[in-house]
Every structure is written in structure tokens, then in C-alpha cells.
Design an enzyme around this catalytic site. Sequence first.
Site, PDB file in Angstrom:
ATOM      1  N   CYS A 190      15.442   6.657  -4.839  1.00 34.44           N
ATOM      2  CA  CYS A 190      15.744   8.080  -4.990  1.00 34.44           C
ATOM      3  C   CYS A 190      17.238   8.360  -4.899  1.00 34.44           C
ATOM      4  O   CYS A 190      17.726   8.919  -3.915  1.00 34.44           O
ATOM      5  CB  CYS A 190      14.994   8.909  -3.956  1.00 34.44           C
ATOM      6  SG  CYS A 190      15.074  10.647  -4.348  1.00 34.44           S
TER       7      CYS A 190
ATOM      8  N   GLY B  22       0.831  -1.213   0.000  1.00 38.43           N
ATOM      9  CA  GLY B  22       0.000   0.000   0.000  1.00 38.43           C
ATOM     10  C   GLY B  22       0.854   1.246   0.000  1.00 38.43           C
ATOM     11  O   GLY B  22       0.526   2.256   0.629  1.00 38.43           O
TER      12      GLY B  22
ATOM     13  N   ALA C  24       3.023   2.911  -5.201  1.00 41.39           N
ATOM     14  CA  ALA C  24       2.597   2.088  -6.330  1.00 41.39           C
ATOM     15  C   ALA C  24       1.285   1.380  -6.005  1.00 41.39           C
ATOM     16  O   ALA C  24       0.353   1.386  -6.816  1.00 41.39           O
ATOM     17  CB  ALA C  24       3.679   1.064  -6.678  1.00 41.39           C
TER      18      ALA C  24
ATOM     19  N   CYS D  44      14.088  12.863 -10.931  1.00 42.46           N
ATOM     20  CA  CYS D  44      14.699  13.204  -9.659  1.00 42.46           C
ATOM     21  C   CYS D  44      14.770  14.721  -9.549  1.00 42.46           C
ATOM     22  O   CYS D  44      15.624  15.342 -10.180  1.00 42.46           O
ATOM     23  CB  CYS D  44      16.111  12.592  -9.606  1.00 42.46           C
ATOM     24  SG  CYS D  44      16.955  12.944  -8.071  1.00 42.46           S
TER      25      CYS D  44
END
Length: 455
Positions: A205, A51, A54, A386
Site C-alpha cells: 500500500c 491465510g 489472498a 489505492c
Amino acid sequence: MSSSQLLVTTAACAARRSVITQLAPAAVRTFASVANVTSTTRNHKVVVVGGGSAGLTISHQLLRKGKFSQDDIAIVDPAEWHHYQPGWTLVGGGLKNKEQLRKPLKSLIDPKLRFYNTELASFSPESNTVTLDNGDKLNYEHLVVVPGIKVDFNSIKGLQDALSNPDSGVSSIYGYDTCDKADRTIKALKGGQAIFTQPMGVVKCAGAPQKIMWLALDHWKKSGLYDPANPSSSPIHITFATGLPVMFGVPKYSAVLEKLRKERGVEGLFAHDLVEINGNDAVFSHGENQKLTRKFDLMHVTPKMGAHAFVKSSPLANEAGFVDVDEETLRHKKWKNVWSAGDASSLPTSKTAAAITAQAPVLVKNVLRSMKGKEADEEYDGYTSCPLLTEYGKVLLAEFKYGGVPKETFGKALRIDQAVPRRAFYHLKKDFFPWVYYKYMVKGTWGGPKGWLRD
Ligand code: UQ1
């Protein structure tokens, strides 16, 4: 849940779909496990494992297609809270409050979806079933595996203790508990050696380890503690120690960031991987079996990350532990009714929430097409992004697809080069993206660079 409650729930479900309740034969149980001998099997059209960004985006995009009834789609996730993780860099930079970036996961799930707020025990793709940690089984027609990856705070010796010690200068924006410690330690430092690390291997990230460094540098510059023109005589010295050979994986943006690093007097320790923290010593491995020890006064650490054990040990994983899907269709290479996206997937692109904006519509279209017996021919091009903070008030908006090829949203229309840090991109990162994320993206109506989605 008691067995009577469970039977009530099950009976209610059975009225809608053929749900099988299995009362496990007590005879096969040992005396130790007689207390609860009931396990249940439920059927769903789609089971979504995870959850996070995505899982929520995909589930709600599926639901909005209008083809699913109550409880046709299920989400499995043990979390109490959903965090807007891209905001943790802003917390580390003192720009946001971490409590405001989280919401109870349950509150983000449409009541038409069935939410199993529990851990997943195992996958059985050969029988189209997953098993929950309480032994219950969920049968599915399609399975979407999007549980993200694990940030492994035990991957570096001494890290866990250093992070939880309030007197140490060690922090990490990669965790809810420690992202605000980054801000406190940056503001408290008046002199000495500051080190910012990025590990070898996959992280989510990949720009964040240096974003927090650029914000810290800017803060020390404005406080008169760091002079980029004269770093050696400044009270604070700054090192970026990265397991990678370059500043960033995409050559176009890496060149700009390397130039910034040099202009700003930051030492680059490339191909150096932090392996141990011992008091104020940081130990890096580099080359073949070589070690380098550096003293630090402040250190921002990016831990190693990797697949969750329950994915890695499953038949769905590739050698590295990621869900082994086709790079374009997001469909599992072996199990045709299994799909994956995001951090847990094997997709060879940078792991970001921005990538989800492009992956989710492809996955959703392909699931629906294959439910209708059609070819799953929608293709993902590897888009990811990014928004890289280079100082307070400026962001370089890296956007690229497979192969590290730039794919800039505003480049063409506005005739600008997104490798140039800009104030407008800073406001996208700080104000617009967090807003659009909770208001639209997790509800299934935000398509990233494509704007708002229409059904
Ligand atoms: C995006 O849609 C998004 O989600 C809300 C982000 O936040 C995590 C992003 O960082 C980016 C880059 C996008 C992509 C959208 C545009 C308009 C470039």
C-alpha cells in the site's frame, strides 16, 4: 497433538483419501528427540500457504467452484488473527477502532477446508511437498504461495525502541500494536516538527505513508495549529521524507499529489531514506553515502518490507525473494503446479488488497484449467488500486494496471476523473470496502471492480 490423536485424525482422513502415516523409525532418532517420533504425510489437491487477503479469497473462490470435497484444499497459516490492514490508516486517523478490524482467522475459514494453524518450515517443489514446522508433510497437486511480506521493524536502527516507548512521538500504521499510537501522537502534538517517512524499496500500500500525513495535516489545520497558506509561521511544520524521487509511482496521480504538497506547504525530502532514530533525531541516507539528520517532535515511520525468510530461501523465489511467477498467468516460471499472488509474488504491480480482487479469479481459473489438462490462459493485467485519503472526507481513487496506466472503474461510466479527491470515494474507503471485505471478499464472492462474482 498426541500420537494417538494424530493416528485417529489420520485414519479418518485415510478413509477419504490415501493418506500415508509414517512412523519414523526410532532407531534413527537421537535420545534427545525420542519423545515424539511420529510425523505424518497428508495429501491435498491444493495447498494454500497463507491465510491473508489472498489466501482466504483464493481458497474460498476455489471451494465455490464445487469441484472440491472436504479437506481437498488446505490452508497453512500460524496466525491467530486476521486483520483488515487497509483499515489501519483509518485507525491512525482516529476513524476506526483497531479491535473491530480483526477477526479470529479460524472463524473465516470454511469448515470444508483443512486449516493447519502452524508455520511452514520449507518448500520441496521437486517432490510436490511442503513441510510444516512440526515435521509433518503435505503433498499437493497444486500449491498456492500467498504468505504476504514481512514488515521489518528492525530495518531502521532505534525504530523498535522508539515505537514501544509510550513517551516517544514515533508511530506506525503498519502494525497492529502501533497503528493507534499514530492517532494519539497526532492529537497530542501542539507544535514542532512532524515528519512522515516512506522507505526506498517495496512496501505494501504505497499510498498509506502519505494518507496518514494528509489526515494529520487536516486535523492540525482544523485545530488552528497549521495554516497551509502560511506554513512557516504555523506552530507545526510538516515534512514528507521519501526514499522515492516522486510522491507516487503513477505519473497521473503523482502530479496531483505533488500539487497538493506544494499548495499545502509540506516540505518534500525526496530520495531520502530513514536509516536511524536516535532520541529526537532522525537520520536519513541520501545520494552517495550522504547523511542528513533532522530533529522531530512527531514522526510517522513506514518500515522497510521484504520477503519472508522461508520464501526467500526457497527454490521458488527470485533474486529479490519474491515467488517468481509469470506476470499474466500467475503461474510459477519453473514449477508449473505452483502459483502465487499478492504481496509475496513477483508481480510488478502495487501490493494492495484491491489487487487481490483482480488476481484471485485469474489464479483460480488457471489452476482449475490446468487440473483439467487445459492451457492456463487467463491473464491478469496488473490491476491495483489505492484509495488515497487527501483529507477527512475526501479520497483520490487511484486505479491502474501494469506500466502505471490508469484503469479507472468509475471514470468512463460516470465521466469523472478519479484523480480529483471526492466524498463518494471516501465512503467507499471508510465504510464500503471494510464491509464488503469481510462479508464477501474473503468468502470468495467479491470481484472488486467487477462487482459480486457468480459461480
Ligand atoms: C476493492 O474491491 C477493495 O476490496 C474490498 C478495496 O479494499 C481493500 C479497495 O481499496 C478497492 C479499490 C477495491 C476495488 C473496487 C472498486 C469498486 C473500485
